[in-house]
Design an enzyme around this catalytic site. Structure first.
Site, PDB file in Angstrom:
ATOM      1  N   SER A 114       0.955  -1.115   0.354  1.00 35.27           N
ATOM      2  CA  SER A 114       0.232   0.205  -0.122  1.00 35.27           C
ATOM      3  C   SER A 114       0.998   1.115   0.348  1.00 35.27           C
ATOM      4  O   SER A 114       1.743   1.542  -0.697  1.00 35.27           O
ATOM      5  CB  SER A 114      -1.273  -0.031   1.483  1.00 35.27           C
ATOM      6  OG  SER A 114      -1.812   0.804   0.825  1.00 35.27           O
ATOM      7  N   HIS A 121      -8.825   0.532  -1.094  1.00 35.24           N
ATOM      8  CA  HIS A 121      -8.548  -0.401  -2.413  1.00 35.24           C
ATOM      9  C   HIS A 121      -9.751  -1.015  -2.054  1.00 35.24           C
ATOM     10  O   HIS A 121      -9.673  -2.792  -2.442  1.00 35.24           O
ATOM     11  CB  HIS A 121      -6.994  -1.601  -1.154  1.00 35.24           C
ATOM     12  CG  HIS A 121      -5.816  -1.099  -1.186  1.00 35.24           C
ATOM     13  ND1 HIS A 121      -5.123  -0.225  -1.818  1.00 35.24           N
ATOM     14  CD2 HIS A 121      -5.149  -0.373   0.147  1.00 35.24           C
ATOM     15  CE1 HIS A 121      -4.262  -0.425  -1.689  1.00 35.24           C
ATOM     16  NE2 HIS A 121      -4.352   0.140   0.255  1.00 35.24           N
TER      17      HIS A 121
END
Length: 263
Positions: A96, A203
């Site tokens: 991430s 996400h």
């Protein structure tokens, strides 16, 4: 020997991170100084002294984590150079927001550009007016979680977001969908379903608008081809081309983190 370097995501932060390293390593201290100067506020003070609630605010968490990761990288390079050695890296990857630190390690982005972009990313994610969240599912595999999600939810309202490890999968979606799916996941064999302390359904496709805003912010940075290759969160494949890296990074915030495949 060549290494693979991995960089941490949000959730790894802790008050005091990097303080001892900066005290022992001039290169690490210089990295924190550069972060402070690049963003116009004291990243180092917040990382080292808190307060914790401010460090956990995603607007500050993301640049603090990337700055600390870069400081670690520079400390390793400094220690090896003192022994007459060079850091040889075959691949880099970051989970991430950690992917931005990986891009610094691969010379795709300068430290100031990476920090300014993650600061903007943190602002966009914190300010997202989407009633959603994330939950970690412990004890089920990705396909088992996927089957439960597909059986009970409308497409797009809930997705598998992070495939972190065998037996640890994160789902992301609307608050209502998260509440509905928890009993089904437990019935399917999940040992625990843990809500994550995040401000949105990261996400997941619900974040596509933020991806578009990030893509616009990318125009303000200078991009280079990767050396070494970066393993993309989105594809779990090594990438060198700067334009492709930039495109994948814009998609990353609304796409699953393919961490198992990446590793």
């Amino acid at each position: 020997m060549s290494l693979a370097l991995l960089f941490s995501p949000q959730g790894a932060q802790a008050v005091g991170m990097g303080r001892d390293l900066a005290a022992a390593s001039p290169a690490a201290r210089a990295a924190f100084d550069q972060a402070d100067e690049s963003l116009g506020w004291s990243v180092s003070t917040l990382a080292w002294d808190g307060p914790e609630d401010r460090l956990n605010d995603t607007r500050q968490t993301q640049p603090c984590l990337v700055a600390t990761s870069v400081a670690c990288l520079e400390a390793v390079r400094e220690a090896l150079a003192a022994r007459g050695e060079e850091l040889r890296v075959a691949r880099v990857a970051g989970h991430s927001v950690g992917e931005y630190a990986a891009l610094v390690a691969a010379r795709v982005l300068s430290v100031p550009d990476a920090l300014r972009l993650v600061a903007r990313r943190g602002e966009l994610m914190a300010d997202a007016s989407i009633d959603g969240g994330m939950a970690a599912v412990i004890g089920l595999g990705r396909q088992e979680v996927q089957n439960v999600v597909e059986a009970g939810e409308e497409p797009g309202s809930l997705v598998v977001a992070n495939d972190n490890a065998p037996g640890q999968v994160v789902v992301s979606g609307t608050r209502a969908a998260l509440e509905r799916v928890k009993p089904a996941l437990v019935a399917a064999g999940a040992r625990r379903v843990i809500g994550l302390n995040v401000s949105g359904p990261f996400h997941s496709p619900l974040m596509e608008g933020i991806g578009h805003d990030l893509a616009a912010a990318f125009d303000e940075a200078t991009w280079h081809d990767a050396d070494p290759p970066v393993v993309s969160n989105v594809t779990a494949a090594p990438v060198r081309d700067a334009a492709e890296i930039r495109s994948l990074l814009a998609r990353q915030v609304s796409s699953p983190v393919e961490w198992v495949r990446s590793v």
